[in-house]
Design a protein around this motif. Structure first.
Motif, PDB file in Angstrom:
ATOM      1  N   GLU A   1       0.804  -1.115   0.067  1.00 12.72           N
ATOM      2  CA  GLU A   1       0.010   0.201   0.120  1.00 12.72           C
ATOM      3  C   GLU A   1       0.899   1.405  -0.082  1.00 12.72           C
ATOM      4  O   GLU A   1       1.921   1.172   0.860  1.00 12.72           O
ATOM      5  N   ASP A   2       0.436   2.231  -0.969  1.00 15.98           N
ATOM      6  CA  ASP A   2       1.251   3.425  -0.832  1.00 15.98           C
ATOM      7  C   ASP A   2       0.968   4.218   0.385  1.00 15.98           C
ATOM      8  O   ASP A   2       0.070   4.608   0.855  1.00 15.98           O
TER       9      ASP A   2
ATOM     10  N   THR B   1       6.435   4.898   1.127  1.00 16.37           N
ATOM     11  CA  THR B   1       6.561   3.610   0.305  1.00 16.37           C
ATOM     12  C   THR B   1       5.377   3.844  -0.775  1.00 16.37           C
ATOM     13  O   THR B   1       4.337   4.074  -0.662  1.00 16.37           O
ATOM     14  N   VAL B   2       6.095   3.531  -1.989  1.00 11.96           N
ATOM     15  CA  VAL B   2       5.113   3.734  -3.101  1.00 11.96           C
ATOM     16  C   VAL B   2       5.558   2.874  -4.171  1.00 11.96           C
ATOM     17  O   VAL B   2       7.076   2.760  -4.328  1.00 11.96           O
ATOM     18  N   SER B   3       4.930   2.381  -4.962  1.00  8.00           N
ATOM     19  CA  SER B   3       5.267   1.760  -6.300  1.00  8.00           C
ATOM     20  C   SER B   3       5.426   2.492  -7.297  1.00  8.00           C
ATOM     21  O   SER B   3       4.531   2.826  -7.812  1.00  8.00           O
ATOM     22  N   GLY B   4       6.495   2.898  -7.616  1.00 11.50           N
ATOM     23  CA  GLY B   4       6.758   3.624  -8.891  1.00 11.50           C
ATOM     24  C   GLY B   4       6.827   5.099  -8.517  1.00 11.50           C
ATOM     25  O   GLY B   4       5.854   5.649  -8.963  1.00 11.50           O
TER      26      GLY B   4
ATOM     27  N   LYS C   1      15.830   6.894  -1.626  1.00  8.26           N
ATOM     28  CA  LYS C   1      14.884   6.072  -2.104  1.00  8.26           C
ATOM     29  C   LYS C   1      13.885   5.676  -1.293  1.00  8.26           C
ATOM     30  O   LYS C   1      12.808   5.099  -1.668  1.00  8.26           O
ATOM     31  N   LYS C   2      14.132   5.877   0.119  1.00  7.62           N
ATOM     32  CA  LYS C   2      12.894   5.914   1.173  1.00  7.62           C
ATOM     33  C   LYS C   2      12.169   6.854   1.899  1.00  7.62           C
ATOM     34  O   LYS C   2      11.442   6.920   2.180  1.00  7.62           O
TER      35      LYS C   2
ATOM     36  N   ALA D   1       1.493   8.930  -7.020  1.00  8.87           N
ATOM     37  CA  ALA D   1       1.230   7.454  -7.512  1.00  8.87           C
ATOM     38  C   ALA D   1       0.329   7.442  -8.555  1.00  8.87           C
ATOM     39  O   ALA D   1      -0.944   7.771  -8.256  1.00  8.87           O
TER      40      ALA D   1
END
Lengths: 108, 113
Positions: free
Chosen positions: A1-2, A26-29, A68-69, A92
């Motif tokens: 989950e973003d 935290t995110v996908s892409g 990156k985080k 996102a």
């Protein structure tokens, strides 16, 4: 989950006392990380966009950095007029996901 | 301010009544957004639009509907207002510039009694 988490929730500084605000995500892409300033009773005001790890941007006493985080908003020698809530958001897809903000108070 | 206005700026209404908030922009931006802001929750996306008659849901869309019949106006409707919808509502547009930032309107403070 973003997800976006900002810390601390509140920060009190004396004028001239430098510090940093944190934004963990935290995110996908990741398609961009945004910093905004919000004064009471007003809409958020855009400060910076960061796109890739290692990127830095500056504006007056503010400097934003990105890994990156997480991202940091460094405030150097703050003044009372820097008092505001600072919001972090990640893009996102076509949407922004906001953190809850850090309320900064700078006392003279 | 990217030419964004919101109306009304303040509204007090009663539970069960319909409410419509208006967002108006003057610069022909394609993307428009509605958020609500509550203590402890930050800004949360309700609905957004990517063109005339093209809309999609955000994370807190239940109890809200939107319409966009022309580029400059994006309406948010609470069909039957509840006390949990007491909040500050912000409209935003995407600048289309290199920073791809969203510009926000001044907000509407809605109180549902």
């Amino acid at each position: 989950e973003d997800q976006v988490t900002q810390s601390p929730e509140a920060l009190r500084l004396q004028e001239g006392e430098s510090s940093s605000l944190n934004c963990s995500y935290t995110v996908s892409g990741l398609r961009g990380l945004f910093w905004y300033r919000q004064d009471p009773g007003k809409g958020p005001e855009f400060l910076f966009t960061l796109y890739s790890a290692g990127e830095e941007k500056e504006k007056e006493r503010l400097k934003a950095t990105l890994t990156k985080k997480e991202s940091f908003l460094h405030i150097t020698a703050p003044k009372p007029e820097d008092s505001a809530t600072y919001l972090c958001a990640v893009q996102a897809g076509g949407k922004l996901i906001f953190g809850q903000g850090t309320e900064l108070s700078v006392k003279p | 301010d990217a030419g964004i206005t919101q109306s009304p700026r303040h509204k007090v209404t009663e539970t069960g009544t319909p409410v419509t908030l208006r967002c108006h922009q003057t610069e022909n931006h394609r993307y428009m957004y509605w958020y609500r802001q509550d203590p402890g929750h930050g800004l949360r996306l309700i609905h957004y639009s990517y063109g005339v008659k093209d809309t999609d849901k955000g994370e807190v869309s239940d109890g809200y509907s939107v319409s966009r019949s022309k580029t400059e106006d994006f309406l948010l409707t609470l069909e039957s207002a509840t006390s949990s919808q007491t909040s500050v509502y912000f409209c935003a547009i995407v600048s289309g510039g290199v920073d791809n930032e969203q510009f926000f309107g001044p907000g509407t403070r809605l109180t549902v009694l």
